[in-house]
Scaffold this active site. Structure first.
Site, PDB file in Angstrom:
ATOM      1  N   GLU A 114       0.661  -1.238   0.065  1.00 14.03           N
ATOM      2  CA  GLU A 114       0.113  -0.041  -0.028  1.00 14.03           C
ATOM      3  C   GLU A 114       0.778   1.291   0.190  1.00 14.03           C
ATOM      4  O   GLU A 114       2.076   1.135   0.382  1.00 14.03           O
ATOM      5  CB  GLU A 114      -0.768   0.016   1.288  1.00 14.03           C
ATOM      6  N   LYS A 116       2.293   4.436   1.565  1.00 11.80           N
ATOM      7  CA  LYS A 116       2.210   5.175   2.936  1.00 11.80           C
ATOM      8  C   LYS A 116       1.776   6.579   2.812  1.00 11.80           C
ATOM      9  O   LYS A 116       2.702   7.527   2.382  1.00 11.80           O
ATOM     10  CB  LYS A 116       3.537   4.803   3.453  1.00 11.80           C
ATOM     11  N   ASP A 118       1.410  10.393   3.661  1.00  9.72           N
ATOM     12  CA  ASP A 118       2.157  11.254   4.630  1.00  9.72           C
ATOM     13  C   ASP A 118       0.995  12.208   5.098  1.00  9.72           C
ATOM     14  O   ASP A 118       1.132  13.416   4.580  1.00  9.72           O
ATOM     15  CB  ASP A 118       3.206  11.941   3.782  1.00  9.72           C
ATOM     16  N   TYR A 219      -7.054   1.927   6.418  1.00  8.00           N
ATOM     17  CA  TYR A 219      -6.057   0.776   5.899  1.00  8.00           C
ATOM     18  C   TYR A 219      -6.137  -0.582   6.945  1.00  8.00           C
ATOM     19  O   TYR A 219      -5.310  -1.647   6.631  1.00  8.00           O
ATOM     20  CB  TYR A 219      -4.720   1.124   5.640  1.00  8.00           C
ATOM     21  N   LYS A 308      10.674   3.253   3.507  1.00  5.94           N
ATOM     22  CA  LYS A 308      10.624   4.620   3.268  1.00  5.94           C
ATOM     23  C   LYS A 308      11.449   5.380   2.084  1.00  5.94           C
ATOM     24  O   LYS A 308      12.733   4.644   1.830  1.00  5.94           O
ATOM     25  CB  LYS A 308      11.264   5.154   4.638  1.00  5.94           C
ATOM     26  N   CYS A 401      49.481  -2.675  10.997  1.00 10.15           N
ATOM     27  CA  CYS A 401      48.413  -2.605  11.763  1.00 10.15           C
ATOM     28  C   CYS A 401      48.714  -1.395  12.893  1.00 10.15           C
ATOM     29  O   CYS A 401      49.810  -1.162  13.345  1.00 10.15           O
ATOM     30  CB  CYS A 401      48.370  -3.706  12.462  1.00 10.15           C
ATOM     31  N   CYS A 404      49.413  -3.294  16.629  1.00  7.64           N
ATOM     32  CA  CYS A 404      50.630  -4.106  17.056  1.00  7.64           C
ATOM     33  C   CYS A 404      52.000  -3.676  15.899  1.00  7.64           C
ATOM     34  O   CYS A 404      53.140  -4.330  16.140  1.00  7.64           O
ATOM     35  CB  CYS A 404      50.289  -5.755  16.853  1.00  7.64           C
ATOM     36  N   CYS A 417      44.710  -8.048  10.028  1.00  7.93           N
ATOM     37  CA  CYS A 417      46.251  -7.987  10.971  1.00  7.93           C
ATOM     38  C   CYS A 417      46.198  -9.665  11.363  1.00  7.93           C
ATOM     39  O   CYS A 417      45.262 -10.100  11.869  1.00  7.93           O
ATOM     40  CB  CYS A 417      46.220  -7.096  12.229  1.00  7.93           C
ATOM     41  N   CYS A 422      47.790  -9.631  18.599  1.00  9.33           N
ATOM     42  CA  CYS A 422      47.728  -8.299  18.257  1.00  9.33           C
ATOM     43  C   CYS A 422      47.108  -7.596  19.519  1.00  9.33           C
ATOM     44  O   CYS A 422      45.775  -8.241  19.667  1.00  9.33           O
ATOM     45  CB  CYS A 422      47.229  -7.914  17.048  1.00  9.33           C
TER      46      CYS A 422
END
Ligand code: IVH
Length: 669
Positions: A114, A116, A118, A219, A308, A401, A404, A417, A422
């Site tokens: 359906e 929506k 507003d 609805y 939406k 990394c 480490c 890594c 580490c």
């Protein structure tokens, strides 16, 4: 009633019938008579009513004009739960929602899509066919009584074609064209039709409302027991139309998620050409019995979702891009942005996923970006709006990394890594294991874990069980009380059931739900799981409802990995449970998982009522003794008292004995 009165009543009845029928055809866009004819009949009725005020009917169209009496907008409780919808912003999220439902439900099902609208959400309450109350959504439990204003809307029937008792949900709105015309005459212009509608519906003087051409589409309908029980949503819409309501004819029935392709995006494109504003679409399961079996979360039905059109969005500047190392060693770039408010919360960190995503955005530090928040989920950088002026170049994943200093190696889409020691990986592994959703070990907060790592006392979860915490008493942050608390919660954690231990291992795809499903499917110990993985039994895993190919392959890979097997052996050695305790009864489908039930009143078949409570618990539900905001269901027997009233007020789903029995029997396997 004397004969004179009888004649007048008959005359009024005739006029009302004629005017109502004219109103309906007007509302449906096919007026039968001119406005002048309508007005003449209307005046005649009004005159008769002025002369005989005691004969005025509650459903007289003259009441639509409203009165000029000033009144506050009193608060009234809803007698149905007025829930809102969960939302998604991508077509893919909608199709996977539909697929999840299709997987869960065995029977053939369909979806209704359906628009929506507003506008302003309204609940119309009818008793024996008469409109008695119109209430705004409010907070879902209590709304404002706007009955006299809503009575002025010609499209709202005052009396239904059948004397049913029903609560009907709908949306009041103004067309774009009406809004444009009205707004140009206003002293202060409204930003959009929705705001003008909302302002109007809350007016104190209903005569002012009557001047505006407000519209309505309904609805949803909630009939009182035993009255009109349509089997499907499409059937309900037909019934509502036959009762005299206006429904939006632009709805679409879709037989499966496959048939949806492109539909949502087409609708988004076409929205501009509609005479009214819509902000999305609503996808609903068509079959009512399936809706019932899917049920509700605290706030939303599981059988419907809103698509939406636009996600909440804001602009900000990227001030830095840092790399975070997770418990699996995965390196994730994170954009630090100037804090902005998006969809109600402040956002200052946004994940960039991986190098490919950064390249796709062509993102550099200093760029202005648009950031969205899709649903309540994690924020995302949508695109670069303006390039930086400092001449910064495209960001690249560092070679080493940040935790480490070891090399970052690309594997597939991500960088990792690979050093198991580490510090960030160790920290990630340990904090996950002791976390709330997992082993839930109190006292081992992030600072404590950091200290244990830096003292080289803990590297893997099993180490937490070997530490002599007493020896730490003199260390800062480890007072006697704290040490006692840690020791106690470590001891208690040894009693966690297999299901919890399994999900605490941190194995990809094996979270709470998957752990439960594995056990429910009969794989009740880690040894069984390992054996199955080592024999590559993909089909046994994909045969479990809710398990796809990817989950199965990951489980097989992980439970064949020597490092994972070693970790399991170590945890077995400290005494954690790796086997589901046998219960005498076969496991029941956990259909009440995540639900919180309260049981009240007396029952024909569940005497004492603890029998019903046990039945709920055996299906994964939690039983509480009082109704609170957290309660999801109230099982109400006869002479249920204050708990029932409270549940109604809080919008808790109320289940009667017979329905409960059906819920126990109709479990999807
Ligand atoms: S169904 C339990 N259908 O969108 C069913 N809602 O959060 C819930 N809305 O508050 C609503 N058009 O005001 C439904 N065709 C439609 C709708 C619709 C607009 C609004 C409604 C609700 C919000 C969803």
């Amino acid at each position: 009633m004397d004969t004179g009165d009888q004649q007048i009543t008959a005359r009024m009845d005739g006029l009302i019938e004629e005017l109502n029928s004219m109103n309906t055809s007007y509302a449906q866009g096919t007026p039968e008579v001119s406005d002048q004819t309508y007005d003449a009949l209307y005046e005649t009725l009004l005159q008769l009513e002025r002369e005989h005020p005691d004969l005025v009917r509650a459903d007289s169209p003259t009441l639509r004009v409203g009165s000029d009496l000033s009144a506050d907008l009193p608060e009234v409780p809803h007698t149905i739960p007025v829930l809102s919808l969960d939302k998604a912003y991508a077509e893919s999220a909608i199709t996977s929602w539909m697929e999840r439902i299709e997987k869960r439900v065995e029977q053939q099902l369909s979806f209704v899509i359906e628009e929506k609208i507003d506008g302003v959400s309204i609940v119309l309450y009818y008793e024996d066919g008469l409109l008695v109350r119109a209430v705004t959504r409010g907070n879902g439990y209590v709304g404002n009584d706007v009955t006299s204003n809503v009575r002025t809307i010609r499209e709202v029937p005052l009396r239904l074609k059948r004397a049913v008792t029903v609560a009907v949900r709908g949306e009041i709105f103004l067309t774009r064209e009406d809004f444009r015309q009205l707004n140009s005459t206003m002293e202060i212009e409204y930003a959009n039709p929705r705001n003008l509608t909302a302002g109007t519906i809350r007016r104190i003087r209903s005569s002012e409302v009557a001047r505006l051409p407000l519209r309505i589409f309904v609805y949803e309908g909630f009939f009182s027991d035993g009255q009109m029980q349509p089997e499907t949503h499409a059937g309900l819409l037909d019934d509502l139309r036959l009762l005299g309501f206006i429904i939006n004819p632009r709805y679409h029935i879709c037989s499966s998620s496959d048939a949806l392709t492109g539909y949502l995006e087409d609708a988004a494109r076409e929205r501009g050409s509609l005479p009214y504003e819509i902000d999305g679409l609503v996808i609903k399961v068509n079959e009512f019995p399936v809706r019932e079996s899917l049920g509700y979360t605290g706030h939303h039905p599981r059988w419907a979702i809103a698509y939406k059109f636009e996600a909440p969005m804001a602009e900000s500047v990227v001030t830095a891009i840092d790399v975070q190392i997770g418990r699996t060693g995965r390196a994730t770039p994170v954009a630090r942005i100037e804090p902005v408010l998006i969809g109600g919360s402040t956002v200052s960190n946004v994940t960039l996923h991986n190098q490919d995503y950064v390249e796709l955005l062509e993102l550099c530090i200093g760029d202005t970006v648009s950031v969205s928040k899709r649903g309540d989920v994690i924020p995302a950088v949508e695109r670069v709006i303006e390039k930086n002026e400092q001449g910064n170049r495209l960001w690249h994943m560092p070679e080493r990394c940040p935790s480490c200093g070891g090399p970052l190696i690309r594997q597939g889409a991500h960088h990792f890594c690979t050093d198991h020691d580490c510090p960030d990986q160790v920290y990630g592994r340990l904090t996950f294991f002791v976390g709330k959703g997992q082993m839930d070990i109190d006292g081992l907060g992030s600072e404590t874990i950091r200290t244990l790592i830096s003292r080289k006392l803990a590297r893997d979860p099993a180490d937490l069980y070997h530490i002599d915490y007493e020896q730490l008493i003199s260390e800062p942050g480890f007072g006697p009380k704290k040490v006692q608390q840690i020791s106690k919660s470590i001891r208690e954690s040894l009693d966690r059931p297999y299901e919890v231990v399994l999900r605490s291992l941190g194995i990809p795809e094996v979270g709470k739900k998957a752990s439960q499903l594995l056990i429910k499917s009969g794989i009740r110990s880690i040894d069984q799981l390992i054996e199955l993985a080592q024999h590559g039994e993909v089909e046994q895993l994909t045969g479990i409802r809710g398990f796809g190919e990817k989950t199965a392959q990951t489980i097989i890979r992980e439970f064949s990995d020597p490092a994972v097997l070693e970790q399991i052996e170590e945890l077995k050695a400290v005494g954690l449970s790796f086997c589901e305790q046998q219960s005498e009864q076969p496991a029941l489908p956990q259909v009440f998982t995540d639900q919180v039930w309260c049981v009240t009143g007396s029952f024909e078949h569940y005497q004492p009522r603890s029998i019903a409570e046990k039945l709920i618990e055996a299906r994964g539900g939690r039983v509480v003794s009082s109704v609170t905001g957290k309660t999801t269901h109230l099982l109400a027997g006869s002479s249920a008292g204050s708990k029932l009233a409270k549940a109604q007020k809080l919008g808790v789903r109320i289940v009667a004995e017979q329905e409960f029995t059906t819920m126990l029997e109709d479990v999807p396997q």
